[in-house]
Scaffold this motif. Structure first.
Motif, PDB file in Angstrom:
ATOM      1  N   VAL A  19       0.999  -1.186  -0.065  1.00  0.00           N
ATOM      2  CA  VAL A  19       0.134   0.033  -0.193  1.00  0.00           C
ATOM      3  C   VAL A  19       0.934   1.393   0.077  1.00  0.00           C
ATOM      4  CG1 VAL A  19      -1.684   1.278   1.259  1.00  0.00           C
ATOM      5  CG2 VAL A  19      -1.640  -1.230   1.455  1.00  0.00           C
ATOM      6  N   VAL A  20       0.715   1.937  -1.043  1.00  0.00           N
ATOM      7  CA  VAL A  20       1.560   3.291  -1.283  1.00  0.00           C
ATOM      8  C   VAL A  20       0.897   4.571  -0.933  1.00  0.00           C
ATOM      9  CG1 VAL A  20       1.503   3.359  -3.526  1.00  0.00           C
ATOM     10  CG2 VAL A  20       3.367   4.370  -2.787  1.00  0.00           C
ATOM     11  N   ALA A  21       1.607   5.462  -0.227  1.00  0.00           N
ATOM     12  CA  ALA A  21       0.720   6.819   0.087  1.00  0.00           C
ATOM     13  C   ALA A  21       1.133   7.719  -1.191  1.00  0.00           C
ATOM     14  CB  ALA A  21       1.344   7.343   1.073  1.00  0.00           C
ATOM     15  N   SER A  22       0.141   8.053  -2.094  1.00  0.00           N
ATOM     16  CA  SER A  22       0.153   8.894  -3.160  1.00  0.00           C
ATOM     17  C   SER A  22      -0.423  10.256  -2.541  1.00  0.00           C
ATOM     18  CB  SER A  22      -0.316   8.522  -4.359  1.00  0.00           C
ATOM     19  OG  SER A  22      -0.186   9.374  -5.521  1.00  0.00           O
ATOM     20  N   SER A  23      -0.642  11.145  -3.466  1.00  0.00           N
ATOM     21  CA  SER A  23      -1.040  12.422  -3.203  1.00  0.00           C
ATOM     22  C   SER A  23      -2.011  13.000  -4.213  1.00  0.00           C
ATOM     23  CB  SER A  23       0.057  13.377  -2.853  1.00  0.00           C
ATOM     24  OG  SER A  23      -0.208  14.672  -2.681  1.00  0.00           O
ATOM     25  N   ARG A  24      -3.020  14.129  -3.568  1.00  0.00           N
ATOM     26  CA  ARG A  24      -3.590  14.909  -4.664  1.00  0.00           C
ATOM     27  C   ARG A  24      -2.794  15.774  -5.461  1.00  0.00           C
ATOM     28  NH1 ARG A  24      -2.144  20.139  -3.938  1.00  0.00           N
ATOM     29  NH2 ARG A  24      -1.411  20.497  -1.687  1.00  0.00           N
ATOM     30  N   ALA A  25      -1.713  15.838  -4.947  1.00  0.00           N
ATOM     31  CA  ALA A  25      -0.575  16.702  -5.907  1.00  0.00           C
ATOM     32  C   ALA A  25      -0.415  16.204  -7.270  1.00  0.00           C
ATOM     33  CB  ALA A  25       0.827  16.876  -5.077  1.00  0.00           C
ATOM     34  N   ILE A  26      -0.700  14.834  -7.499  1.00  0.00           N
ATOM     35  CA  ILE A  26      -0.383  14.140  -8.812  1.00  0.00           C
ATOM     36  C   ILE A  26      -1.343  14.706  -9.876  1.00  0.00           C
ATOM     37  CG2 ILE A  26       0.757  12.407  -7.765  1.00  0.00           C
ATOM     38  CD1 ILE A  26      -1.679  10.613  -8.709  1.00  0.00           C
ATOM     39  N   TYR A  27      -2.534  15.390  -9.327  1.00  0.00           N
ATOM     40  CA  TYR A  27      -3.320  15.757 -10.334  1.00  0.00           C
ATOM     41  C   TYR A  27      -3.187  17.004 -10.876  1.00  0.00           C
ATOM     42  CZ  TYR A  27      -6.350  11.854  -8.601  1.00  0.00           C
ATOM     43  OH  TYR A  27      -6.985  10.647  -8.342  1.00  0.00           O
ATOM     44  N   GLY A  28      -2.246  17.873 -10.448  1.00  0.00           N
ATOM     45  CA  GLY A  28      -2.071  19.290 -10.514  1.00  0.00           C
ATOM     46  C   GLY A  28      -3.581  20.182 -10.311  1.00  0.00           C
ATOM     47  N   GLU A  29      -4.089  20.736 -11.378  1.00  0.00           N
ATOM     48  CA  GLU A  29      -5.148  21.569 -11.127  1.00  0.00           C
ATOM     49  C   GLU A  29      -6.302  20.692 -10.960  1.00  0.00           C
ATOM     50  OE1 GLU A  29      -5.454  24.475 -10.264  1.00  0.00           O
ATOM     51  OE2 GLU A  29      -3.362  25.409 -10.522  1.00  0.00           O
ATOM     52  N   GLY A  30      -6.418  19.518 -11.342  1.00  0.00           N
ATOM     53  CA  GLY A  30      -7.427  18.648 -11.189  1.00  0.00           C
ATOM     54  C   GLY A  30      -8.605  18.859 -12.289  1.00  0.00           C
ATOM     55  N   ALA A  31      -9.808  18.488 -11.794  1.00  0.00           N
ATOM     56  CA  ALA A  31     -11.015  18.520 -12.766  1.00  0.00           C
ATOM     57  C   ALA A  31     -11.771  19.710 -12.489  1.00  0.00           C
ATOM     58  CB  ALA A  31     -11.938  17.228 -12.634  1.00  0.00           C
ATOM     59  N   TYR A  32     -12.235  20.315 -13.828  1.00  0.00           N
ATOM     60  CA  TYR A  32     -13.306  21.380 -14.066  1.00  0.00           C
ATOM     61  C   TYR A  32     -14.289  20.993 -15.003  1.00  0.00           C
ATOM     62  CZ  TYR A  32      -9.967  24.481 -11.252  1.00  0.00           C
ATOM     63  OH  TYR A  32      -9.358  24.843 -10.261  1.00  0.00           O
ATOM     64  N   ARG A  33     -15.358  21.862 -14.843  1.00  0.00           N
ATOM     65  CA  ARG A  33     -16.437  21.520 -15.798  1.00  0.00           C
ATOM     66  C   ARG A  33     -16.568  22.997 -16.513  1.00  0.00           C
ATOM     67  NH1 ARG A  33     -19.589  17.865 -16.527  1.00  0.00           N
ATOM     68  NH2 ARG A  33     -19.574  17.073 -14.397  1.00  0.00           N
ATOM     69  N   ALA A  34     -16.403  22.913 -18.071  1.00  0.00           N
ATOM     70  CA  ALA A  34     -16.691  24.111 -18.782  1.00  0.00           C
ATOM     71  C   ALA A  34     -18.204  24.286 -19.096  1.00  0.00           C
ATOM     72  CB  ALA A  34     -16.245  23.763 -20.324  1.00  0.00           C
ATOM     73  N   ALA A  35     -18.459  25.626 -19.446  1.00  0.00           N
ATOM     74  CA  ALA A  35     -19.809  25.886 -19.686  1.00  0.00           C
ATOM     75  C   ALA A  35     -20.788  25.053 -20.415  1.00  0.00           C
ATOM     76  CB  ALA A  35     -20.072  27.536 -20.191  1.00  0.00           C
ATOM     77  N   GLY A  82     -20.575  21.860 -20.495  1.00  0.00           N
ATOM     78  CA  GLY A  82     -20.751  20.602 -19.908  1.00  0.00           C
ATOM     79  C   GLY A  82     -19.423  19.745 -19.847  1.00  0.00           C
ATOM     80  N   ARG A  83     -18.502  20.109 -20.844  1.00  0.00           N
ATOM     81  CA  ARG A  83     -17.183  19.047 -20.720  1.00  0.00           C
ATOM     82  C   ARG A  83     -16.365  19.178 -19.592  1.00  0.00           C
ATOM     83  NH1 ARG A  83     -13.280  21.401 -24.413  1.00  0.00           N
ATOM     84  NH2 ARG A  83     -14.264  23.575 -23.890  1.00  0.00           N
ATOM     85  N   VAL A  84     -15.836  18.140 -19.147  1.00  0.00           N
ATOM     86  CA  VAL A  84     -14.784  18.066 -18.054  1.00  0.00           C
ATOM     87  C   VAL A  84     -13.518  18.324 -18.759  1.00  0.00           C
ATOM     88  CG1 VAL A  84     -13.762  16.616 -16.225  1.00  0.00           C
ATOM     89  CG2 VAL A  84     -16.230  16.259 -16.761  1.00  0.00           C
ATOM     90  N   VAL A  85     -12.737  19.144 -18.170  1.00  0.00           N
ATOM     91  CA  VAL A  85     -11.569  19.585 -18.722  1.00  0.00           C
ATOM     92  C   VAL A  85     -10.523  19.543 -17.514  1.00  0.00           C
ATOM     93  CG1 VAL A  85     -12.541  20.807 -20.562  1.00  0.00           C
ATOM     94  CG2 VAL A  85     -12.118  22.178 -18.343  1.00  0.00           C
ATOM     95  N   TYR A  86      -9.151  19.619 -17.832  1.00  0.00           N
ATOM     96  CA  TYR A  86      -8.238  19.716 -17.035  1.00  0.00           C
ATOM     97  C   TYR A  86      -7.211  20.793 -17.493  1.00  0.00           C
ATOM     98  CZ  TYR A  86     -10.138  15.051 -16.234  1.00  0.00           C
ATOM     99  OH  TYR A  86     -10.839  14.021 -16.071  1.00  0.00           O
ATOM    100  N   PRO A  87      -7.433  21.960 -16.618  1.00  0.00           N
ATOM    101  CA  PRO A  87      -6.616  23.091 -17.125  1.00  0.00           C
ATOM    102  C   PRO A  87      -5.045  23.044 -16.850  1.00  0.00           C
ATOM    103  CG  PRO A  87      -8.463  23.652 -15.732  1.00  0.00           C
ATOM    104  CD  PRO A  87      -8.361  22.185 -15.598  1.00  0.00           C
ATOM    105  N   PRO A  88      -4.261  23.526 -17.691  1.00  0.00           N
ATOM    106  CA  PRO A  88      -2.900  23.535 -17.394  1.00  0.00           C
ATOM    107  C   PRO A  88      -2.545  24.499 -16.225  1.00  0.00           C
ATOM    108  CG  PRO A  88      -3.469  25.156 -19.231  1.00  0.00           C
ATOM    109  CD  PRO A  88      -4.721  24.467 -18.575  1.00  0.00           C
ATOM    110  N   HIS A  89      -1.362  24.475 -15.845  1.00  0.00           N
ATOM    111  CA  HIS A  89      -0.587  25.240 -14.686  1.00  0.00           C
ATOM    112  C   HIS A  89      -1.081  26.475 -14.993  1.00  0.00           C
ATOM    113  CE1 HIS A  89       0.780  21.319 -13.837  1.00  0.00           C
ATOM    114  NE2 HIS A  89       1.874  21.447 -14.664  1.00  0.00           N
TER     115      HIS A  89
END
Length: 379
Positions: A126-142, A144-151
């Motif tokens: 069992v390895v401890a990972s982190s939310r940090a691997i997602y970067g900015e994570g998930a967002y929804r565009a107007a 309806g698309r799920v997008v992953y914005p850059p830094h």
């Protein structure tokens, strides 16, 4: 059936509490920890309550995950390895690059080397990972698309625009819970090392016939958290400033948010990942599923301590920080039967009550900011 469980980094904040949970459930616990001074002080036997809390509940082996010899001794007779040993802290990782890579990636590689080369009884990692691997994570565009914005762009942030943006898209994006199948694009050295650490464990373990689970911890807090280490999170930093009657400087506009999860919930999720009869090889988010802004954190702490210190929203920012973070926790519920029980309001009360019992000590927080500024990582 009782398991024989090794926790690397087991004298740390999460590891020490997990060791007690496993011990109380009847399992045998061994800890491998190098007792880093930044966490345990210069004389751990005298200065580390976390280390002392392991007395009578765990076999403590002082050693380093970067040492093949230490690892060989540590895994002897072990059924489950919980790999928590890692350098932590987004800001520090941006200038202590070699140390973070050597420990987080190099130490994981050595653990897997031993598990590949040596005779052993380990069946699950069992390895401890982190939310940090997602970067900015998930967002929804107007639309309806799920997008992953850059830094985020430093020029935008310097002008006071701290939100994420998508090229060619002028409408605001709405943050949504990030699922485990989201794009992985970490924005810090720490996040990069955790992504690599996770990939090494999940890929190698499957290849050599071991079960492997990666737990992507969100922002963990609670009693036992270091109050002197400036890289352990804003709750510890702000609590110490409040008790010293010092002003609080909030970065960005204070509306940046995180998913805070209480230590007791993290321990329970990890415990279940250790002892579940069978699990597929995969990654699981461990979070509260609730979004909390930094300004809400400050308000909650001031209320909990019944304090009134100056609060400044400075507009400054650290390179490598993300804007928002909230986890989708449905997989943890489905596979581990885990639902977080401690609300942020309850957790802050619990944390503040514990903090009041601790000495008010000098921290290295200002020095950590000076280090960032000297390297042009604090704007």
């Amino acid at each position: 059936m009782p398991e024989r469980i090794l926790i690397t980094g087991g004298a740390g904040f999460i590891g020490a509490s997990l060791a007690r949970r496993l011990f109380e459930a009847g399992h045998s616990v061994r800890v491998l920890d190098k007792l880093l001074a930044q966490v345990h002080g210069d004389s751990p036997q005298e200065t580390s309550p976390l280390l002392r809390s392991l007395d009578g509940i765990a076999d403590v082996q002082v050693g380093d995950v970067a040492s093949l010899d230490d690892l060989r001794v540590a895994i002897a007779g072990i059924d489950v390895v919980v790999h928590l040993a890692a350098e932590t802290g987004t800001g520090q990782s941006m200038y202590e690059i070699d140390r973070y890579v050597s420990t987080n990636i190099g130490g994981t590689a050595k653990l897997l080397q031993v598990l590949t080369d040596e005779e052993h009884s380990v069946r699950r990692v069992v390895v401890a990972s982190s939310r940090a691997i997602y970067g900015e994570g998930a967002y929804r565009a107007a639309d309806g698309r799920v997008v992953y914005p850059p830094h985020r762009d430093a020029a935008d942030m310097s002008s006071g625009d701290f939100e994420v943006h998508l090229a060619g898209y002028d409408y605001p994006l709405s943050v949504i819970p990030t699922t485990e199948d989201a794009r992985l694009h970490p924005s810090s050295v720490y996040g990069i090392t955790k992504q690599t650490q996770e990939a090494l464990v999940l890929g190698t373990a499957a290849a050599i016939g071991l079960e492997a689970i990666s737990l992507r911890y969100q922002n963990v807090y609670g009693p036992g958290q270091s109050l002197t280490n400036p890289y352990t999170g804003i709750l510890s930093i702000f609590s110490t400033l409040i008790r010293q009657n010092e002003p609080i400087n909030v970065f960005e506009d204070g509306l940046e948010s995180r998913d805070f999860i209480h230590i007791s919930d993290v321990v329970e999720a990890t415990f279940r990942a250790c002892v579940a009869p069978a699990l597929p090889t995969l990654a699981i988010n461990v979070g509260s599923g609730v979004q909390t802004t930094v300004l809400q954190v400050v308000e909650s702490l001031l209320n909990a301590f019944d304090a009134d210190v100056p609060v400044t929203v400075s507009g400054r920012f650290r390179v490598g920080d993300i804007r928002h973070n909230v986890a989708d926790t449905s997989m943890a519920q489905a596979l581990l039967g885990f639902t977080p029980k401690v609300s942020f309001v309850e957790g802050i009360r619990d944390f503040a009550s514990w903090v009041r019992t601790q000495p008010i000590e000098t921290t290295l927080y200002q020095r950590s900011l000076d280090e960032l500024e000297r390297r042009r990582l604090l704007k």
